[in-house]
Scaffold this active site. Structure first.
Site, PDB file in Angstrom:
ATOM      1  CE1 TYR A   1     -15.324 -77.430  14.956  1.00 53.93           C
ATOM      2  CE2 TYR A   1     -13.251 -77.377  16.184  1.00 53.93           C
ATOM      3  CZ  TYR A   1     -14.626 -77.196  16.133  1.00 53.93           C
ATOM      4  OH  TYR A   1     -15.302 -76.769  17.244  1.00 53.93           O
TER       5      TYR A   1
ATOM      6  NE  ARG B   1      -6.062 -74.667  27.971  1.00 51.47           N
ATOM      7  CZ  ARG B   1      -6.494 -73.434  27.707  1.00 51.47           C
ATOM      8  NH1 ARG B   1      -5.737 -72.401  27.931  1.00 51.47           N
ATOM      9  NH2 ARG B   1      -7.702 -73.253  27.205  1.00 51.47           N
TER      10      ARG B   1
ATOM     11  NE  ARG C   1     -17.218 -79.665  23.613  1.00 50.54           N
ATOM     12  CZ  ARG C   1     -17.029 -78.418  23.253  1.00 50.54           C
ATOM     13  NH1 ARG C   1     -17.893 -77.853  22.454  1.00 50.54           N
ATOM     14  NH2 ARG C   1     -15.989 -77.748  23.681  1.00 50.54           N
TER      15      ARG C   1
ATOM     16  CG  PHE D   1      -5.645 -57.241  20.393  1.00 48.73           C
ATOM     17  CD1 PHE D   1      -6.578 -57.566  21.370  1.00 48.73           C
ATOM     18  CD2 PHE D   1      -5.917 -57.577  19.064  1.00 48.73           C
ATOM     19  CE1 PHE D   1      -7.758 -58.226  21.034  1.00 48.73           C
ATOM     20  CE2 PHE D   1      -7.090 -58.233  18.722  1.00 48.73           C
ATOM     21  CZ  PHE D   1      -8.015 -58.555  19.711  1.00 48.73           C
TER      22      PHE D   1
HETATM   23  C1  D9A Z   1      -9.172 -64.071  19.758  1.00 50.09           C
HETATM   24 CL1  D9A Z   1     -11.799 -61.246  18.777  1.00 50.09          CL
HETATM   25  C2  D9A Z   1     -10.037 -65.098  20.231  1.00 50.09           C
HETATM   26  N1  D9A Z   1      -9.529 -66.280  20.793  1.00 50.09           N
HETATM   27  C3  D9A Z   1      -8.481 -66.275  21.704  1.00 50.09           C
HETATM   28  C4  D9A Z   1      -7.899 -64.933  22.118  1.00 50.09           C
HETATM   29  O1  D9A Z   1      -7.133 -64.340  21.082  1.00 50.09           O
HETATM   30  C5  D9A Z   1      -7.675 -64.280  19.781  1.00 50.09           C
HETATM   31  C6  D9A Z   1     -11.424 -64.934  20.181  1.00 50.09           C
HETATM   32  C7  D9A Z   1     -11.969 -63.756  19.712  1.00 50.09           C
HETATM   33  C8  D9A Z   1     -11.115 -62.729  19.305  1.00 50.09           C
HETATM   34  C9  D9A Z   1      -9.719 -62.877  19.326  1.00 50.09           C
HETATM   35  C10 D9A Z   1      -6.847 -63.314  18.951  1.00 50.09           C
HETATM   36  C11 D9A Z   1      -6.232 -62.217  19.524  1.00 50.09           C
HETATM   37  C12 D9A Z   1      -5.455 -61.354  18.723  1.00 50.09           C
HETATM   38  C13 D9A Z   1      -5.290 -61.582  17.351  1.00 50.09           C
HETATM   39  C14 D9A Z   1      -5.902 -62.684  16.765  1.00 50.09           C
HETATM   40  C15 D9A Z   1      -6.697 -63.559  17.568  1.00 50.09           C
HETATM   41  O2  D9A Z   1      -5.812 -62.948  15.399  1.00 50.09           O
HETATM   42  C16 D9A Z   1      -5.150 -62.048  14.552  1.00 50.09           C
HETATM   43  O3  D9A Z   1      -7.380 -64.624  17.020  1.00 50.09           O
HETATM   44  C17 D9A Z   1      -6.864 -65.492  16.144  1.00 50.09           C
HETATM   45  O4  D9A Z   1      -8.038 -67.291  22.195  1.00 50.09           O
HETATM   46  C18 D9A Z   1     -10.230 -67.564  20.542  1.00 50.09           C
HETATM   47  C19 D9A Z   1      -9.787 -68.370  19.279  1.00 50.09           C
HETATM   48  C20 D9A Z   1      -8.429 -69.036  19.499  1.00 50.09           C
HETATM   49  C21 D9A Z   1     -10.802 -69.450  19.047  1.00 50.09           C
HETATM   50  C22 D9A Z   1      -9.694 -67.476  18.056  1.00 50.09           C
HETATM   51  C23 D9A Z   1      -7.099 -65.007  23.426  1.00 50.09           C
HETATM   52  C24 D9A Z   1      -7.997 -65.371  24.611  1.00 50.09           C
HETATM   53  N2  D9A Z   1      -7.393 -65.795  25.711  1.00 50.09           N
HETATM   54  C25 D9A Z   1      -8.077 -66.283  26.874  1.00 50.09           C
HETATM   55  C26 D9A Z   1      -7.216 -67.261  27.548  1.00 50.09           C
HETATM   56  C27 D9A Z   1      -7.644 -68.675  27.331  1.00 50.09           C
HETATM   57  O5  D9A Z   1      -7.012 -69.528  27.954  1.00 50.09           O
HETATM   58  O6  D9A Z   1      -8.610 -68.913  26.598  1.00 50.09           O
HETATM   59  O7  D9A Z   1      -9.189 -65.320  24.558  1.00 50.09           O
HETATM   60  C28 D9A Z   1      -8.360 -65.219  27.913  1.00 50.09           C
HETATM   61  O8  D9A Z   1      -7.517 -64.361  28.143  1.00 50.09           O
HETATM   62  O9  D9A Z   1      -9.444 -65.284  28.538  1.00 50.09           O
END
Ligand code: D9A
Length: 414
Positions: free
Chosen positions: A168, A212, A225, A285
């Site tokens: 998943y 979390r 969920r 990034f």
């Molecule tokens: C990411 Cl294009 C995410 N996700 C994240 C954010 O980081 C990854 C969703 C879309 C994209 C990228 C991310 C960043 C850099 C490299 C990566 C990567 O891979 C090589 O993804 C694996 O969380 C969502 C998934 C985990 C589902 C992939 C970071 C982010 N942070 C949030 C904080 C939070 O608490 O969610 O979104 C924010 O700053 O708002």
């Protein structure tokens, strides 16, 4: 804790917080004037806040591709998340989503608040997508196709085994890692990373979110969920929701620690992935979310609050991480420090203590073997000693005021 309280306790958060505020203001002024790109960038800022600032500093061509990729994924998520859509309507949309991104006339109304706006005005996203280079489009299309199919598969299936959990997480996050690696490669700024390492980058972030967000997900209305795998929680309780009841506190914390130990498996792959990056803005990034993740795991470990409310890193610490993550030395430093913090929290009586300690030691060894540890500025430890001296200074100032006050009001008996 209120923000004033947080700042008094961590006075050295002020500078990075101000810097972040300035960066946010600067980014807002940079929003493009064309309607579709303007919509995409303002939407990005609305749905992701601090992450949008890290996207902002990428090379412009890659930045546009990442912005669109992010919004397409958010839109797909909005469809998956909307519990008011019947399954027989939802599944075909998820499966065909990779075709809708080419269609300026497609739209499907769902979601709430800013996500509803994103869905209603999705034509701006497809218009911008159609302006991207072909190699960026292909990467986004391929990942959207695989993710939609994976999400459709899990609509009816529950997460039973640890293998299901990994599967998943691969669909919803590992594929994001694969897609980003393809975008970096398409920009010619990086080599193509191995899929298994890209996958780990997503799994480490997603598992941290799932841990979390336990309470938020279980309390979801109309239907909770559940993403914690039965194979793990069934060792502690007979129903996943039992973890939130006070009488099960000990079991809940043991289960939480088991989940965190499982997430830690991916940390070393993530370090390997990041150490191969060459372009500084791509590096930041990727590294900032990873450091936030290990920091969040350190905060959640052995912490019953996960089952009572939200456990989040304070904004000042987030700002500090964004400010101070520049090189692999900073990443090793942060992983090392947060592993130390985790190690100090492991209790000998925890059923997984040995396993957890073994994983933490392996992470620390990787950090030490890099030979970069002594070059770091360790924000966690340094901020602690600063905190102590700030408290000491504040204490003496208050003492001086009280003393001055008392001596001014002393009955004059001379
Ligand atoms: C990411 Cl294009 C995410 N996700 C994240 C954010 O980081 C990854 C969703 C879309 C994209 C990228 C991310 C960043 C850099 C490299 C990566 C990567 O891979 C090589 O993804 C694996 O969380 C969502 C998934 C985990 C589902 C992939 C970071 C982010 N942070 C949030 C904080 C939070 O608490 O969610 O979104 C924010 O700053 O708002």
């Amino acid at each position: 804790m209120g923000s004033l309280g947080a700042i008094l306790k961590h006075p050295d958060d002020i500078y990075p917080l101000l810097k972040l505020k300035m960066a946010a203001r600067h980014a807002e002024k940079q929003i493009p004037v064309e309607a579709h790109w303007g919509f995409c960038y303002s939407m990005l800022h609305k749905v992701s806040r601090s992450f949008a600032l890290v996207i902002q500093q990428l090379d412009p061509e890659l930045r546009n591709a990442v912005c669109i990729f992010y919004l397409v994924l958010r839109a797909l998520d909005t469809v998956e998340d909307d519990t008011s859509i019947a399954t027989d309507v939802k599944v075909p949309i998820l499966i065909a989503f990779h075709r809708y991104i080419y269609d300026r006339d497609w739209h499907f109304s769902c979601g709430t608040k800013e996500y509803k706006v994103l869905m209603d005005e999705f034509h701006h996203v497809s218009t911008a997508f159609l302006e991207l280079g072909r190699s960026y489009q292909e990467a986004i299309e391929d990942i959207t196709k695989r993710m939609g199919a994976g999400m459709a598969k899990f609509i009816c299936n529950e997460v039973e085994t640890i293998d299901d959990y990994d599967e998943y997480c691969h669909y919803v996050a590992g594929l994001v890692g694969l897609g980003l690696s393809k975008l970096f490669y398409a920009s010619k700024l990086e080599d193509l990373a191995p899929d298994s390492l890209s996958n780990s980058m997503g799994l480490f972030l997603q598992k941290t979110n799932i841990i979390r967000d336990y309470l938020e997900d279980i309390n979801e209305i109309p239907k909770s969920r559940m993403f914690w795998p039965r194979e793990i929680w069934s060792k502690y309780v007979s129903k996943l929701e039992d973890l939130k009841y006070e009488e099960n506190s000990d079991k809940a914390v043991q289960c939480l620690n088991d989940m965190i130990t499982n997430a830690l498996i991916h940390a070393q792959d993530c370090l390997t992935y990041m150490s191969a990056l060459r372009e500084p803005s791509i590096f930041r990034f990727c590294a900032i979310p990873q450091i936030m993740a290990i920091g969040t795991l350190a905060m959640c470990y052995d912490n019953i609050q996960v089952f009572r409310g939200v456990v989040k890193m304070r904004r000042g610490l987030t700002a500090k991480i964004i400010d101070r993550t520049k090189s692999m030395a900073d990443v090793y430093g942060a992983f090392f420090d947060f592993s130390c913090m985790l190690k100090s929290k492991v209790n000998k009586n925890d059923p997984n203590a040995t396993k957890t300690l073994k994983k933490l030691e392996a992470i620390q060894k990787t950090c030490r073997d890099s030979g970069l540890l002594n070059k770091r500025k360790s924000y966690i430890i340094r901020s602690d000693s600063r905190f102590n001296s700030a408290v000491l200074v504040a204490f003496f100032i208050i003492l001086a005021i009280v003393f001055a006050y008392l001596s001014a009001n002393r009955p004059k008996n001379y």
